[in-house]
Write an enzyme that holds these catalytic residues in place. Structure first.
Site, PDB file in Angstrom:
ATOM      1  N   ARG A 145      32.325  52.827   4.364  1.00 19.19           N
ATOM      2  CA  ARG A 145      32.773  52.123   2.961  1.00 19.19           C
ATOM      3  C   ARG A 145      33.086  53.037   2.425  1.00 19.19           C
ATOM      4  O   ARG A 145      34.388  53.482   1.714  1.00 19.19           O
ATOM      5  CB  ARG A 145      32.388  51.219   2.229  1.00 19.19           C
ATOM      6  CG  ARG A 145      32.822  50.824   0.254  1.00 19.19           C
ATOM      7  CD  ARG A 145      32.636  49.956  -0.492  1.00 19.19           C
ATOM      8  NE  ARG A 145      33.661  49.291  -1.417  1.00 19.19           N
ATOM      9  CZ  ARG A 145      33.436  49.428  -2.854  1.00 19.19           C
ATOM     10  NH1 ARG A 145      32.742  50.266  -3.359  1.00 19.19           N
ATOM     11  NH2 ARG A 145      34.369  49.324  -3.254  1.00 19.19           N
ATOM     12  N   ILE A 171      39.961  50.056  -4.674  1.00 20.44           N
ATOM     13  CA  ILE A 171      38.951  49.905  -3.899  1.00 20.44           C
ATOM     14  C   ILE A 171      38.680  47.665  -4.555  1.00 20.44           C
ATOM     15  O   ILE A 171      37.955  48.861  -5.371  1.00 20.44           O
ATOM     16  CB  ILE A 171      38.688  49.876  -3.240  1.00 20.44           C
ATOM     17  CG1 ILE A 171      37.428  49.381  -1.532  1.00 20.44           C
ATOM     18  CG2 ILE A 171      37.521  51.229  -3.617  1.00 20.44           C
ATOM     19  CD1 ILE A 171      36.715  50.853  -1.108  1.00 20.44           C
ATOM     20  N   SER A 172      38.083  47.484  -4.305  1.00 21.39           N
ATOM     21  CA  SER A 172      37.827  46.256  -4.668  1.00 21.39           C
ATOM     22  C   SER A 172      36.500  45.787  -4.554  1.00 21.39           C
ATOM     23  O   SER A 172      35.917  46.738  -3.564  1.00 21.39           O
ATOM     24  CB  SER A 172      38.146  44.619  -3.702  1.00 21.39           C
ATOM     25  OG  SER A 172      39.636  44.493  -4.345  1.00 21.39           O
ATOM     26  N   GLN A 173      35.715  45.769  -4.972  1.00 23.34           N
ATOM     27  CA  GLN A 173      33.577  45.195  -5.487  1.00 23.34           C
ATOM     28  C   GLN A 173      34.370  44.840  -3.885  1.00 23.34           C
ATOM     29  O   GLN A 173      34.188  44.212  -3.093  1.00 23.34           O
ATOM     30  CB  GLN A 173      33.608  45.090  -6.533  1.00 23.34           C
ATOM     31  CG  GLN A 173      33.709  43.950  -6.376  1.00 23.34           C
ATOM     32  CD  GLN A 173      33.065  43.348  -8.023  1.00 23.34           C
ATOM     33  OE1 GLN A 173      33.344  42.285  -8.483  1.00 23.34           O
ATOM     34  NE2 GLN A 173      31.617  42.404  -7.400  1.00 23.34           N
ATOM     35  N   PHE A 218      42.387  42.008 -10.727  1.00 27.16           N
ATOM     36  CA  PHE A 218      43.212  42.563 -10.167  1.00 27.16           C
ATOM     37  C   PHE A 218      44.186  43.225 -10.440  1.00 27.16           C
ATOM     38  O   PHE A 218      44.457  42.579 -11.280  1.00 27.16           O
ATOM     39  CB  PHE A 218      43.355  42.038  -8.727  1.00 27.16           C
ATOM     40  CG  PHE A 218      42.840  41.589  -7.753  1.00 27.16           C
ATOM     41  CD1 PHE A 218      42.217  41.836  -6.696  1.00 27.16           C
ATOM     42  CD2 PHE A 218      41.592  40.182  -7.068  1.00 27.16           C
ATOM     43  CE1 PHE A 218      41.419  41.734  -5.484  1.00 27.16           C
ATOM     44  CE2 PHE A 218      40.850  39.557  -6.738  1.00 27.16           C
ATOM     45  CZ  PHE A 218      40.497  40.730  -5.542  1.00 27.16           C
TER      46      PHE A 218
END
Length: 212
Positions: free
Chosen positions: A25, A51-53, A193
């Site tokens: 990541r 960037i999403s969790q 989001f």
């Protein structure tokens, strides 16, 4: 990350956990965010995108039930982390990013890291990518006011569509499964989001106070 944030919160799919364990990541965040790369939170990647969790990435990937050889469409490439996770599941991934500079950076990162089964397309993700349709799975990583018709049209029979639907600041993550011309609908999680901007999404960007 995998044990403390994913398995501990209910992610059970072994292949998803293995994919999340193998994709680096820290390669998909800006250098100044690298120290926080494995924390369970969204991080800014520039251009008003994130960037999403990790938990949300794992949740969406698990819900999509991706099998080896599946054709998968991702809407909202960012810097390519979700794309890499899908590629690690041996899927053929088509990912659409409206921001040209992010799309180009994602192409470079994915190529350098060896994710050759990912094709990055610059364009309006709300219109999908009809060239490679139909898809066994579609994942949308931006909040939409509704399900874009183009994505419905491009989903294969038995296909899974994972998409956050709601307002600009808060949404509910939905899993739709196609059964012929009918769809089942399961609500998974409250999420936040950035807005899905395009012809079949929000007409223009207006950024929430926090985005994730």
């Amino acid at each position: 990350m995998v044990e403390g944030q994913l398995r501990a919160r209910g992610i059970r799919d072994r292949r998803v956990l293995e994919a999340m364990a193998t994709v680096p990541r820290h390669e998909f965040v800006p250098i100044d965010q690298a120290a926080a790369a494995y924390e369970d939170r969204a991080l800014p990647i520039g251009e008003w995108e994130t960037i999403s969790q990790p938990f949300i990435v794992a949740l969406m990937t698990e819900a999509a039930a991706v099998n080896p050889g599946d054709r998968v469409l991702e809407i909202g490439t960012g810097l390519g982390y979700q794309s890499a996770v899908l590629a690690a599941l041996d899927a053929r991934v088509y990912t659409v990013e409206r921001n040209a500079s992010l799309a180009e950076e994602a192409r470079r990162k994915l190529a350098r890291l060896g994710y050759g089964s990912v094709e990055v397309i610059t364009g309006d993700g709300t219109e999908g990518y009809a060239v490679a349709a139909p898809y066994e799975a579609i994942l949308v990583t931006a909040g939409s006011p509704r399900v874009p018709q183009a994505l419905i049209d491009q989903l294969a029979g038995g296909g899974r569509l994972v998409i956050p639907i709601g307002g600009r600041e808060m949404q509910q993550l939905h899993l739709f499964v196609r059964r012929g011309e009918d769809f089942s609908d399961k609500t998974l999680e409250a999420v936040q989001f950035v807005p899905l901007v395009g012809k079949q999404g929000w007409p223009q960007a207006r950024w929430p106070r926090f985005f994730g």
